[in-house]
Write a protein that holds these residues in place. Sequence first.
Motif, short mmCIF file in Angstrom:
data_model
loop_
_atom_site.label_atom_id
_atom_site.label_comp_id
_atom_site.label_asym_id
_atom_site.label_seq_id
_atom_site.Cartn_x
_atom_site.Cartn_y
_atom_site.Cartn_z
N ALA A 92 0.88 -0.97 0.02
CA ALA A 92 -0.03 0.11 0.27
C ALA A 92 0.89 1.17 0.06
O ALA A 92 0.49 2.18 -1.23
N SER A 93 2.01 1.59 0.96
CA SER A 93 2.39 2.98 0.57
C SER A 93 3.58 3.18 -0.52
O SER A 93 3.94 3.78 -0.14
N PHE A 94 3.61 1.56 -0.98
CA PHE A 94 4.70 1.96 -1.95
C PHE A 94 3.20 2.46 -3.37
O PHE A 94 4.13 3.45 -4.36
N SER A 95 2.55 1.35 -3.57
CA SER A 95 1.77 1.44 -4.95
C SER A 95 0.30 1.75 -4.67
O SER A 95 -0.31 1.76 -5.71
N GLY A 96 0.04 1.35 -3.61
CA GLY A 96 -1.43 1.06 -3.41
C GLY A 96 -1.62 0.24 -3.03
O GLY A 96 -3.42 -0.37 -3.04
N GLY A 97 -0.92 -1.09 -3.50
CA GLY A 97 -1.53 -2.37 -3.38
C GLY A 97 -2.63 -2.18 -4.70
O GLY A 97 -3.92 -2.97 -4.00
N HIS A 98 -2.57 -2.14 -5.63
CA HIS A 98 -3.38 -2.58 -6.35
C HIS A 98 -3.07 -4.29 -6.85
O HIS A 98 -4.42 -4.22 -6.68
N LEU A 99 -2.24 -4.69 -7.59
CA LEU A 99 -1.78 -6.86 -7.58
C LEU A 99 -2.90 -6.42 -8.54
O LEU A 99 -2.98 -7.78 -8.46
N ASN A 100 -3.57 -6.01 -9.37
CA ASN A 100 -4.31 -6.41 -10.30
C ASN A 100 -5.04 -5.56 -11.52
O ASN A 100 -4.86 -4.07 -11.49
N PRO A 101 -5.10 -5.70 -12.34
CA PRO A 101 -5.34 -5.13 -13.77
C PRO A 101 -5.92 -4.26 -13.74
O PRO A 101 -6.35 -3.54 -14.68
N ALA A 102 -7.40 -5.18 -13.53
CA ALA A 102 -8.75 -4.55 -13.36
C ALA A 102 -8.25 -3.76 -12.92
O ALA A 102 -9.45 -2.33 -12.58
N ILE A 103 -8.25 -3.63 -11.59
CA ILE A 103 -8.51 -2.28 -10.36
C ILE A 103 -7.45 -1.69 -11.03
O ILE A 103 -7.79 -0.28 -10.93
N THR A 104 -6.63 -1.39 -11.53
CA THR A 104 -5.28 -0.31 -12.20
C THR A 104 -6.49 0.19 -13.61
O THR A 104 -5.17 1.80 -13.80
N ILE A 105 -6.69 -0.43 -14.39
CA ILE A 105 -7.33 0.24 -15.15
C ILE A 105 -8.48 0.92 -14.76
O ILE A 105 -9.00 2.40 -15.78
N ALA A 106 -9.23 0.83 -13.65
CA ALA A 106 -10.21 1.49 -13.23
C ALA A 106 -9.44 2.97 -12.31
O ALA A 106 -10.85 3.62 -12.61
N MET A 107 -8.87 2.81 -11.66
CA MET A 107 -8.22 3.70 -11.02
C MET A 107 -7.62 4.56 -12.11
O MET A 107 -7.39 5.90 -12.24
N PHE A 108 -6.89 4.05 -13.20
CA PHE A 108 -7.18 4.94 -14.78
C PHE A 108 -7.95 5.83 -14.89
O PHE A 108 -8.14 6.93 -15.53
N LEU A 109 -8.86 5.17 -15.08
CA LEU A 109 -9.94 5.37 -16.24
C LEU A 109 -10.70 6.28 -15.37
O LEU A 109 -11.73 7.62 -15.92
N THR A 110 -10.55 6.38 -13.72
CA THR A 110 -11.17 7.11 -12.90
C THR A 110 -9.82 8.67 -12.06
O THR A 110 -10.03 10.02 -11.51
N SER A 111 -9.17 8.51 -13.09
CA SER A 111 -7.46 9.69 -12.55
C SER A 111 -7.69 9.37 -11.29
O SER A 111 -6.89 10.77 -11.44
N ARG A 112 -6.71 8.49 -11.09
CA ARG A 112 -5.99 7.96 -9.79
C ARG A 112 -4.87 7.55 -9.96
O ARG A 112 -4.07 7.69 -8.81
N VAL A 113 -5.03 7.85 -11.33
CA VAL A 113 -3.09 6.91 -11.15
C VAL A 113 -3.14 8.01 -13.03
O VAL A 113 -4.10 7.62 -13.56
N SER A 114 -1.88 8.02 -13.12
CA SER A 114 -0.98 8.26 -14.75
C SER A 114 -1.55 7.53 -15.59
O SER A 114 -1.14 5.82 -15.41
N LEU A 115 -1.38 7.19 -17.01
CA LEU A 115 -1.69 6.58 -18.17
C LEU A 115 0.41 5.31 -17.74
O LEU A 115 0.20 4.46 -18.38
N VAL A 116 1.32 6.47 -17.33
CA VAL A 116 2.78 6.24 -17.32
C VAL A 116 3.05 4.65 -16.44
O VAL A 116 3.15 3.92 -16.18
N ARG A 117 1.60 5.07 -15.12
CA ARG A 117 1.65 4.60 -13.68
C ARG A 117 1.37 3.86 -14.43
O ARG A 117 1.01 2.30 -13.75
N ALA A 118 -0.32 3.33 -14.61
CA ALA A 118 -1.23 2.27 -15.04
C ALA A 118 -0.79 1.46 -16.35
O ALA A 118 -0.15 -0.03 -15.86
N ALA A 119 0.92 2.57 -16.86
CA ALA A 119 1.26 1.15 -17.83
C ALA A 119 2.04 0.47 -17.48
O ALA A 119 2.47 -1.24 -17.10
N VAL A 120 2.97 0.58 -16.70
CA VAL A 120 4.57 0.13 -15.37
C VAL A 120 3.39 -0.74 -14.56
O VAL A 120 4.30 -2.38 -14.54
N TYR A 121 2.53 -0.32 -13.76
CA TYR A 121 1.41 -1.24 -12.75
C TYR A 121 1.18 -2.61 -13.97
O TYR A 121 1.71 -3.98 -13.13
#
Length: 289
Positions: A92-121
């Motif tokens: 959590a303190s490093f990345s938010g603890g996504h561990l799941n592309p479905a969460i990362t994509i949802a976070m990106f679509l709602t502007s919680r992570v950048s496109l670059v960070r979403a791709a890296v994750y």
Amino acid sequence: MGLLHETKAPGGAWSLLAAGLAEFFCTAAFLFIATGTVTSGCHTADTARQSGATDQELETVEPGACFLGSTNLLNIAMAFGLSIFVLVYAAASFSGGHLNPAITIAMFLTSRVSLVRAAVYIICQLAGAIVGSALVRAADPNGFKAALGAANRLNTWANVGTGLGVELILTAIFVFIVFAAVDKKRGAHSAHMPVLAPLAIGIVVFLCHLVAVPIDGCSVNPARSFGTAVVARTWAHHWIFWVGPIVGGAAAGLLYEALAYRAPLFGGPVEEQGREPGTSPAGPQEYTV
């Protein structure tokens, strides 16, 4: 902040590297613990017999004969739920603890992570899932073969519509719970909630597996499905475990955004709250577990 820019993130490139490594390591650990529970469970006397091994020797059984069925359902569901609980807490303190592309994509679509960070994750999650599954195969080759690596696949009685519908619905529930659990604005009204966020996420993963393990092994996580598919080399209906979670997760994230930031409890529309993605210590995302 533009969604394509990482330079404004606290810590810059190092923050992104640390977050990516956390996603990689914790996703690998998740696959090793959770799918390892499935493969090791194939060695139990009752499951071995059901798989066709008369003396608990799994070397000669048909690959995949030990399906993620009901015999060890509670053990499997607990392994997935509890491992997510502790690993989300760790990351959590490093990345938010996504561990799941479905969460990362949802976070990106709602502007919680950048496109670059979403791709890296997502890249790190997929790579970590492959490594975690490969470690399971190395540690328990016979159990891995019997369970076909705990790869997601439809049970004999389930059809494509059932699998896709279950994955979509369960991931939508899962992602909605994640968004609610990690919402800082919500936490301001109930200060104890952020502390319980990883537990809530682990519990919903546990519940999802109780429902879907007998159907398709339960994915709700494309990385989990991808890692086992790559190592076990099984791709039957694999698209279900991408389309269902991503569509369900994206819909849930957008729904949460639409509901929560128009609700009087949170102070009205988002534009009136001065919300700026990128204020989290974990990088360009507003919310973190």
